[in-house]
Each structure stands twice: as C-alpha cells, then as structure tokens.
Design an enzyme around this catalytic site. Structure first.
Site, PDB file in Angstrom:
ATOM      1  N   SER A 238       0.846  -1.192   0.000  1.00 36.03           N
ATOM      2  CA  SER A 238       0.000   0.000   0.000  1.00 36.03           C
ATOM      3  C   SER A 238       0.881   1.242   0.000  1.00 36.03           C
ATOM      4  O   SER A 238       2.115   1.144  -0.024  1.00 36.03           O
ATOM      5  CB  SER A 238      -0.904   0.008   1.230  1.00 36.03           C
ATOM      6  OG  SER A 238      -0.125   0.177   2.411  1.00 36.03           O
ATOM      7  N   LYS A 239       0.246   2.404   0.051  1.00 39.38           N
ATOM      8  CA  LYS A 239       0.981   3.666  -0.031  1.00 39.38           C
ATOM      9  C   LYS A 239       2.012   3.818   1.082  1.00 39.38           C
ATOM     10  O   LYS A 239       3.011   4.507   0.905  1.00 39.38           O
ATOM     11  CB  LYS A 239      -0.004   4.842   0.015  1.00 39.38           C
ATOM     12  CG  LYS A 239      -0.784   5.024  -1.281  1.00 39.38           C
ATOM     13  CD  LYS A 239      -1.717   6.213  -1.186  1.00 39.38           C
ATOM     14  CE  LYS A 239      -2.509   6.365  -2.471  1.00 39.38           C
ATOM     15  NZ  LYS A 239      -3.492   7.457  -2.396  1.00 39.38           N
ATOM     16  N   ARG A 240       1.763   3.188   2.218  1.00 43.34           N
ATOM     17  CA  ARG A 240       2.715   3.347   3.328  1.00 43.34           C
ATOM     18  C   ARG A 240       4.082   2.736   3.008  1.00 43.34           C
ATOM     19  O   ARG A 240       5.071   3.015   3.666  1.00 43.34           O
ATOM     20  CB  ARG A 240       2.143   2.748   4.619  1.00 43.34           C
ATOM     21  CG  ARG A 240       2.093   1.240   4.645  1.00 43.34           C
ATOM     22  CD  ARG A 240       1.639   0.699   5.993  1.00 43.34           C
ATOM     23  NE  ARG A 240       1.560  -0.749   5.972  1.00 43.34           N
ATOM     24  CZ  ARG A 240       0.522  -1.437   5.542  1.00 43.34           C
ATOM     25  NH1 ARG A 240      -0.528  -0.789   5.077  1.00 43.34           N
ATOM     26  NH2 ARG A 240       0.513  -2.758   5.561  1.00 43.34           N
ATOM     27  N   GLY A 242       5.663   3.284   0.302  1.00 45.54           N
ATOM     28  CA  GLY A 242       6.326   4.143  -0.686  1.00 45.54           C
ATOM     29  C   GLY A 242       5.541   4.121  -1.985  1.00 45.54           C
ATOM     30  O   GLY A 242       4.314   4.099  -1.978  1.00 45.54           O
TER      31      GLY A 242
END
Length: 469
Positions: A238-240, A242
C-alpha cells in the site's frame, strides 16, 4: 487456437504495481504464444471512474512498453450490447426480474447472520410471475442450483465450487445499467479472450462468470489467478510502503526496463536467472511457472536492477528516459554536453535517474556557490598556486580531450613537486562546485575549456576573499 489475453483495469486510480504485473504476465503470455493482447477499460462504475485515471493507466502501460494489439475498449460504449444479452437471458428463462427492495434484502441478510448462515439472496423472485406494475426491479441471473463449477487454474490447479454456494447474481441494476460481473463475461466472449490472467481477489467471481458464459452458450476461457504482492514488512502493498503507482517509479528515477524485470520476477522464475531482456521473458514465460505464494516487494532489489540497467543499456536509451528528469529539475540540456556523454560517466555513481540529474547540473549551468564543506577543505590559500599553474597549462591545451587534460594536471603536480591530490581536489571543487565527480579528465572534457577557465578564476577569487576576511 490463437491465444488472446486481456488487461482490464478500472479507471478509478493510477496503474498500481499489482495491476502492472498482471498486465505484464498477460502481455507476455500473448507474445510468447504469438497471440494478441487486448486493453479494456472497465468503466461501468461511472461515479468513481475518471478521465484522469484512464489516462494514468494508458501512460503507465506506454511507459512500461506494454503495447496493446486491440483497444482500449470502454465498457460504457457497449451498454446496448449488454442490455441485448440481459434481455436474451430473460427471454430464455435464464434470468428474472427481482422486485425485492434493498431494505428487505438487508433485513433478510441480518437474520441469516444471526442464525450463523452465510448471508445471501434467498431466491424469492426466482419463479414468481406476479410482477407489480411500475415498480423498480433488478435483473438476476438464474444460477444453477445443482452441480459444481470446476476451474483448472494455471496457477492454483483444480478449484471446485458447488453451485449451492452461489446465489442469484444481479446482472442489471434498477437503473438499467449492467453490473461488473456481467459486463466482464460479455466482453471476454465478444473479444475472443482465451486466457484470463488476473488477481486472486477475482477467484470468487470466476464460478459466477463461468455459469453466465455457459448460459449464453459462450466458450469458457482458461484462468490464471495471480497472488497478491506484499510490502517489505509482509503486509499487503500500500501507499505506506512508498511508491505503488507505476508512474511514481518513473518520477523517482527508475528505468522501465528495471521495473519490468523486477515485476516479472515477483512470482515467476526461470531457473536462477535474475536479469532478463524482454525477448528472454517472452521466450521463457509460462503461466504454469507462476508461483502460488504471495511475493514480497524488495525495494533494494529494484534499485540494484535499476543500477544494472543504467550501466548496461546503451547510453542513448538511458538518455531518452533521463531527459525527463533533467527537464523536471529545470536543467537546460542545450547549454552543455550531449546527455549520452554525461550518462556514460555518471551511470555507476547513482541509484536513480533522478539522482543523476541532481549531481550533473554543473555540466549544464554555473553554480552560484561552492559546497561549503569541500571549499573549506580544498579551496585554501595553499591551493592558489596549484590552481593558477594548472589553469595556465589547461588554457594552453590546443586539442581539448581527456588525454591532454590529464597531461596538464600531471605536469602541474610534477612542476610544483606536489602530490596529485593537491592539484586534483582543488581543481575538482573549482570546476564542479563539490568534492565528488567522475575522474577529472573526462569531467573537464565535458565542461569545456572556456568554462573550466572561468570556474578556476571564480575559485581563485574565493580563495583571495578568504585570505582577506
């Protein structure tokens, strides 16, 4: 039978890493079998679909080099076809109108949950003909109530689902628009799709879609359900973690060749080989060689591949991608050496094209200040004589090339009877603004004789001001 595969993203966001890998596997299988690759945009979710997201998907595919043979088809342009086939199923008694309200269905599902049952539509309107006039309705597919669906999945092997596990799926909403599962079936049939490569999250949709295909008298494609990609920490990517958008990797300075090579190895292998050209991927690729287990994303591995391709690809090919980063950072390439020449001497010094642009600015424009730490160490009064001497020798060079430049530096050290470092380091800081650069002979050759002279003068002024302060 000619192989036809497809990639069918929804235009509700960017092209993410998982989607790009699915597209790659689908593309590779088509190419490996001499078949066709179809791009289809599944935009039936009109509220969430955007033109911007559609363009982001196309941009990501083009950047990766995954060209399509047919498409991009839009589902919103095919509504008449879907309605025609919904009516066909109604006429044949393979679908029916359901007048149950959403509130009524929610109540039934809550009661089923309370009894510990799987929540599902109970088939209330399946055989009823007492249709109320003027009331809104959905159309449901009459799923078989006996037997089972067998999927011989290329990745997961044999999957069996009893039809008693499946309720009657809505294929047309109350506003007359078709639903996702029905559109997919019609599209795969009309477009002659023979092999469907998609994420494992679609496994639950597959038996429903197979039953609809068979009800329509359409051929059933072969399936390959790919496992998800996990982050470095073992959790769903996911976005966490990167960058998860393909174009974010471009923005971060990765070459598409590195991203493609990295993605193909996230679940597929050919022996112990790590680095593949596109032709090698096509030659060796097989759906049956894709692993079942989830793959963990390893950013360090991607960086390693990126460095490999920056060094091994022709400089002109790297330059075609690096140019975007130089422009993005406002570096005017027309004011300096050919970008290919800079790449040839900088490629093994950086991890990304973005870094390459950052450290190569001095080739194209003058710097306003010297790096403070480097200047403090190397632009001292003791460096004045070596800089003046080397400047004289460099300016006397007629044929400006790495050999003559190196000779001028050697002659200076010999004449002043000092070590090469006492000439080279002040010269490096003077001409590049910092204490880091490729070897001075190739660096100064690209900066140009005139600019080298001007920059040494600037360094001498800096030393003079330092002496007088």
């Amino acid at each position: 039978m000619s192989v036809v595969t497809r990639f069918a993203p929804s235009p509700t966001g960017y092209l993410h890493v998982g989607g790009a890998r699915t597209a790659l596997y689908s593309w590779l299988y088509a190419k490996s079998q001499g078949g066709e690759f179809v791009l289809r945009i599944e935009d039936t979710d009109i509220e969430r679909s955007t033109e911007q997201a559609k363009q982001a998907i196309l941009d990501g595919m083009q950047w990766l080099g995954l060209s399509w043979d047919k498409g991009p088809y839009l589902q919103t342009e095919r509504f008449d076809r879907y309605k025609e086939l919904v009516q066909k199923l109604l006429n044949e008694g393979k679908a029916y109108k359901c007048f149950m309200s959403a509130e009524e269905l929610d109540k039934i599902r809550e009661e089923q949950k309370a009894r510990g049952e799987k929540p599902r539509y109970p088939g209330t309107w399946r055989e009823r003909t007492d249709h109320p006039e003027g009331e809104s309705f959905v159309v449901r597919f009459k799923n078989p109530q006996e037997g089972k669906v067998v999927i011989n999945d290329h990745i997961r092997g044999k999957i069996e689902i009893s039809n008693t596990e499946l309720d009657d799926l809505i294929i047309q909403r109350s506003d007359g628009t078709p639903t996702y599962n029905f559109c997919v079936v019609v599209d795969d049939w009309d477009m002659g799709i023979t092999h469907v490569v998609r994420g494992e999250d679609h496994i639950n949709n597959t038996p429903r879609q197979i039953n609809i295909l068979e009800a329509l008298g359409a051929p059933v494609p072969e399936y390959a359900h790919v496992s998800m990609i996990l982050g470095d920490d073992g959790k769903k990517l996911s976005k966490r973690h990167g960058a998860v958008s393909v174009m974010q990797y471009r923005d971060d300075g990765f070459l598409p060749q590195a991203v493609i090579n990295y993605l193909v190895r996230l679940g597929w292998a050919h022996g112990d080989q790590e680095i593949f050209t596109l032709d090698e991927m096509i030659e060796h690729f097989s759906l049956d060689a894709i692993g079942q287990s989830a793959s963990a994303f390893n950013t360090e591995k991607l960086i390693w591949l990126n460095q490999h391709y920056m060094k091994s690809l022709p400089a002109s090919e790297v330059a075609s991608h690096a140019k975007w980063h130089f422009n993005e950072q406002g570096i005017a390439l027309a004011k300096g050496p050919a970008l290919e020449a800079v790449i040839a001497i900088q490629a093994d010094r950086v991890k990304t094209l973005k870094e390459m642009a950052q450290i190569s600015r001095y080739f194209y424009e003058d710097f306003s200040e010297f790096d403070e730490k480097a200047a403090k160490k190397h632009l001292r009064p003791v460096a004045k004589e070596p800089l003046e001497t080397v400047k004289d020798k460099l300016m006397a060079v007629e044929d400006w090339n790495p050999e003559t430049i190196q000779q001028a530096i050697n002659d200076t050290a010999e004449m002043l009877e000092i070590g090469m470092g006492k000439v080279g380091m002040p010269l490096r800081v003077a001409t590049t603004g910092s204490g880091n650069s490729p070897s001075l002979d190739v660096t100064l050759n690209l900066i140009s004789k005139e600019k080298v002279g001007q920059r040494i003068d600037k360094a001498l002024t800096f030393i003079a001001n330092r002496e007088n302060s």
